[in-house]
Write a protein that holds these residues in place. Structure first.
Motif, PDB file in Angstrom:
ATOM      1  N   ASP A  57     -20.955  -0.372  18.769  1.00  0.00           N
ATOM      2  CA  ASP A  57     -21.514   0.980  18.626  1.00  0.00           C
ATOM      3  C   ASP A  57     -23.022   0.942  18.372  1.00  0.00           C
ATOM      4  O   ASP A  57     -23.784   1.708  18.963  1.00  0.00           O
ATOM      5  CB  ASP A  57     -20.840   1.739  17.480  1.00  0.00           C
ATOM      6  CG  ASP A  57     -19.437   2.218  17.819  1.00  0.00           C
ATOM      7  OD1 ASP A  57     -19.091   2.268  19.015  1.00  0.00           O
ATOM      8  OD2 ASP A  57     -18.698   2.542  16.870  1.00  0.00           O
ATOM      9  N   GLU A  58     -23.454   0.053  17.494  1.00  0.00           N
ATOM     10  CA  GLU A  58     -24.876  -0.032  17.141  1.00  0.00           C
ATOM     11  C   GLU A  58     -25.734  -0.499  18.305  1.00  0.00           C
ATOM     12  O   GLU A  58     -26.845  -0.031  18.491  1.00  0.00           O
ATOM     13  CB  GLU A  58     -25.074  -0.996  15.960  1.00  0.00           C
ATOM     14  CG  GLU A  58     -24.572  -0.455  14.638  1.00  0.00           C
ATOM     15  CD  GLU A  58     -24.585  -1.499  13.531  1.00  0.00           C
ATOM     16  OE1 GLU A  58     -24.872  -2.692  13.804  1.00  0.00           O
ATOM     17  OE2 GLU A  58     -24.303  -1.113  12.380  1.00  0.00           O
ATOM     18  N   VAL A  59     -25.216  -1.440  19.081  1.00  0.00           N
ATOM     19  CA  VAL A  59     -26.026  -2.048  20.143  1.00  0.00           C
ATOM     20  C   VAL A  59     -25.990  -1.244  21.442  1.00  0.00           C
ATOM     21  O   VAL A  59     -27.024  -1.044  22.075  1.00  0.00           O
ATOM     22  CB  VAL A  59     -25.596  -3.514  20.396  1.00  0.00           C
ATOM     23  CG1 VAL A  59     -26.336  -4.109  21.590  1.00  0.00           C
ATOM     24  CG2 VAL A  59     -25.840  -4.350  19.141  1.00  0.00           C
ATOM     25  N   VAL A  60     -24.813  -0.768  21.861  1.00  0.00           N
ATOM     26  CA  VAL A  60     -24.727  -0.083  23.154  1.00  0.00           C
ATOM     27  C   VAL A  60     -24.241   1.362  23.053  1.00  0.00           C
ATOM     28  O   VAL A  60     -23.988   1.998  24.074  1.00  0.00           O
ATOM     29  CB  VAL A  60     -23.862  -0.876  24.167  1.00  0.00           C
ATOM     30  CG1 VAL A  60     -24.522  -2.182  24.519  1.00  0.00           C
ATOM     31  CG2 VAL A  60     -22.456  -1.083  23.672  1.00  0.00           C
ATOM     32  N   GLY A  61     -24.117   1.869  21.832  1.00  0.00           N
ATOM     33  CA  GLY A  61     -23.703   3.260  21.671  1.00  0.00           C
ATOM     34  C   GLY A  61     -22.340   3.522  22.266  1.00  0.00           C
ATOM     35  O   GLY A  61     -21.381   2.813  21.979  1.00  0.00           O
ATOM     36  N   HIS A  62     -22.270   4.517  23.130  1.00  0.00           N
ATOM     37  CA  HIS A  62     -20.992   4.880  23.750  1.00  0.00           C
ATOM     38  C   HIS A  62     -20.787   4.209  25.109  1.00  0.00           C
ATOM     39  O   HIS A  62     -19.858   4.549  25.832  1.00  0.00           O
ATOM     40  CB  HIS A  62     -20.892   6.398  23.910  1.00  0.00           C
ATOM     41  CG  HIS A  62     -20.912   7.122  22.603  1.00  0.00           C
ATOM     42  ND1 HIS A  62     -19.881   7.042  21.700  1.00  0.00           N
ATOM     43  CD2 HIS A  62     -21.861   7.902  22.031  1.00  0.00           C
ATOM     44  CE1 HIS A  62     -20.182   7.762  20.628  1.00  0.00           C
ATOM     45  NE2 HIS A  62     -21.377   8.288  20.804  1.00  0.00           N
ATOM     46  N   ASP A  63     -21.645   3.241  25.430  1.00  0.00           N
ATOM     47  CA  ASP A  63     -21.564   2.588  26.735  1.00  0.00           C
ATOM     48  C   ASP A  63     -20.650   1.370  26.725  1.00  0.00           C
ATOM     49  O   ASP A  63     -20.948   0.334  27.310  1.00  0.00           O
ATOM     50  CB  ASP A  63     -22.961   2.197  27.224  1.00  0.00           C
ATOM     51  CG  ASP A  63     -23.793   3.417  27.575  1.00  0.00           C
ATOM     52  OD1 ASP A  63     -23.215   4.400  28.061  1.00  0.00           O
ATOM     53  OD2 ASP A  63     -25.018   3.374  27.363  1.00  0.00           O
ATOM     54  N   TRP A  64     -19.524   1.485  26.011  1.00  0.00           N
ATOM     55  CA  TRP A  64     -18.520   0.432  26.029  1.00  0.00           C
ATOM     56  C   TRP A  64     -17.139   1.058  25.923  1.00  0.00           C
ATOM     57  O   TRP A  64     -16.982   2.147  25.384  1.00  0.00           O
ATOM     58  CB  TRP A  64     -18.749  -0.591  24.911  1.00  0.00           C
ATOM     59  CG  TRP A  64     -18.482  -0.093  23.517  1.00  0.00           C
ATOM     60  CD1 TRP A  64     -19.348   0.607  22.722  1.00  0.00           C
ATOM     61  CD2 TRP A  64     -17.289  -0.250  22.754  1.00  0.00           C
ATOM     62  NE1 TRP A  64     -18.768   0.890  21.517  1.00  0.00           N
ATOM     63  CE2 TRP A  64     -17.499   0.369  21.501  1.00  0.00           C
ATOM     64  CE3 TRP A  64     -16.063  -0.858  22.990  1.00  0.00           C
ATOM     65  CZ2 TRP A  64     -16.517   0.393  20.508  1.00  0.00           C
ATOM     66  CZ3 TRP A  64     -15.096  -0.834  21.998  1.00  0.00           C
ATOM     67  CH2 TRP A  64     -15.343  -0.214  20.772  1.00  0.00           C
ATOM     68  N   THR A  65     -16.149   0.367  26.480  1.00  0.00           N
ATOM     69  CA  THR A  65     -14.757   0.809  26.367  1.00  0.00           C
ATOM     70  C   THR A  65     -13.885  -0.408  26.115  1.00  0.00           C
ATOM     71  O   THR A  65     -14.207  -1.526  26.544  1.00  0.00           O
ATOM     72  CB  THR A  65     -14.251   1.521  27.643  1.00  0.00           C
ATOM     73  OG1 THR A  65     -14.378   0.628  28.758  1.00  0.00           O
ATOM     74  CG2 THR A  65     -15.019   2.796  27.912  1.00  0.00           C
ATOM     75  N   PHE A  66     -12.778  -0.172  25.437  1.00  0.00           N
ATOM     76  CA  PHE A  66     -11.796  -1.223  25.183  1.00  0.00           C
ATOM     77  C   PHE A  66     -10.416  -0.647  25.455  1.00  0.00           C
ATOM     78  O   PHE A  66     -10.099   0.453  25.004  1.00  0.00           O
ATOM     79  CB  PHE A  66     -11.874  -1.717  23.732  1.00  0.00           C
ATOM     80  CG  PHE A  66     -10.787  -2.694  23.390  1.00  0.00           C
ATOM     81  CD1 PHE A  66     -10.846  -4.003  23.821  1.00  0.00           C
ATOM     82  CD2 PHE A  66      -9.687  -2.296  22.644  1.00  0.00           C
ATOM     83  CE1 PHE A  66      -9.836  -4.909  23.520  1.00  0.00           C
ATOM     84  CE2 PHE A  66      -8.667  -3.187  22.335  1.00  0.00           C
ATOM     85  CZ  PHE A  66      -8.750  -4.500  22.773  1.00  0.00           C
ATOM     86  N   HIS A  67      -9.632  -1.384  26.198  1.00  0.00           N
ATOM     87  CA  HIS A  67      -8.242  -1.019  26.477  1.00  0.00           C
ATOM     88  C   HIS A  67      -7.397  -2.264  26.292  1.00  0.00           C
ATOM     89  O   HIS A  67      -7.882  -3.382  26.453  1.00  0.00           O
ATOM     90  CB  HIS A  67      -8.079  -0.503  27.912  1.00  0.00           C
ATOM     91  CG  HIS A  67      -8.932   0.675  28.225  1.00  0.00           C
ATOM     92  ND1 HIS A  67      -8.617   1.946  27.829  1.00  0.00           N
ATOM     93  CD2 HIS A  67     -10.115   0.765  28.873  1.00  0.00           C
ATOM     94  CE1 HIS A  67      -9.562   2.770  28.226  1.00  0.00           C
ATOM     95  NE2 HIS A  67     -10.489   2.082  28.851  1.00  0.00           N
TER      96      HIS A  67
END
Length: 163
Positions: A56-66
């Motif tokens: 969250d700190e490094v890429v904000g909302h530009d990540w997803t996990f499934h």
């Protein structure tokens, strides 16, 4: 292929993802226990919530996990975690067994937590942990816990990860 400005940005992001975690985000589990039961080899690990916070700190909302459940046996859950950061995707598996992790944690939660940590390592998050030197610490066999603090900050300095 990442080129130019994007490559420079990815290097900066990668460096931030790879940064060592503060001691408060670390835990230690016993590996090999000495014959007399007074010492154990300490294996450091990062709390999965700290991994999520780092993303969250490094890429904000530009990540997803499934995750996908591969085995839901009550004695061993196995899940495949898929992590996407800024369009780059990595996958790894995690396992959960009874008694793994914190007391009361169920096997499914343990497997998902394990998988997010393992797949995040493929992006460098916490990868340095695997290179830390082995540490034998005082251990209480009956309480099943360390009686000596892990010298995390000293070790980070020793391996050049902290000034």
């Amino acid at each position: 292929m990442i080129e130019g400005e994007d490559k420079r940005e990815w290097r900066e992001i990668s460096a931030q993802l790879r940064a060592p975690f503060p001691a408060k985000d670390m835990g230690y589990k016993p590996g090999v226990i000495s014959k007399d039961g007074t010492k154990a080899l300490a294996f450091p690990y990062v709390d999965p919530r700290a991994v999520v916070q780092r993303l969250d700190e490094v890429v904000g909302h530009d990540w997803t996990f499934h995750f996908t459940v591969l085995s839901d046996n009550p004695k061993l859950w196995v899940v495949k975690g898929t992590l996407n950061i800024l369009g780059a995707t990595r996958e790894d598996v995690g396992e959960g067994t009874p008694g793994m992790g914190t007391s009361g944690e169920n096997v499914s939660k343990g497997a998902v937590s394990d998988s997010i940590k393992r797949v995040a390592v493929l992006f460098g998050v916490g990868a340095y942990i695997y290179d830390l030197p082995a540490q034998w610490l005082a251990y209480d066999m009956q309480k099943k816990k360390f009686t000596e603090d892990y010298p995390y900050d000293r070790i980070l300095k020793q391996v050049g990860l902290k000034k």
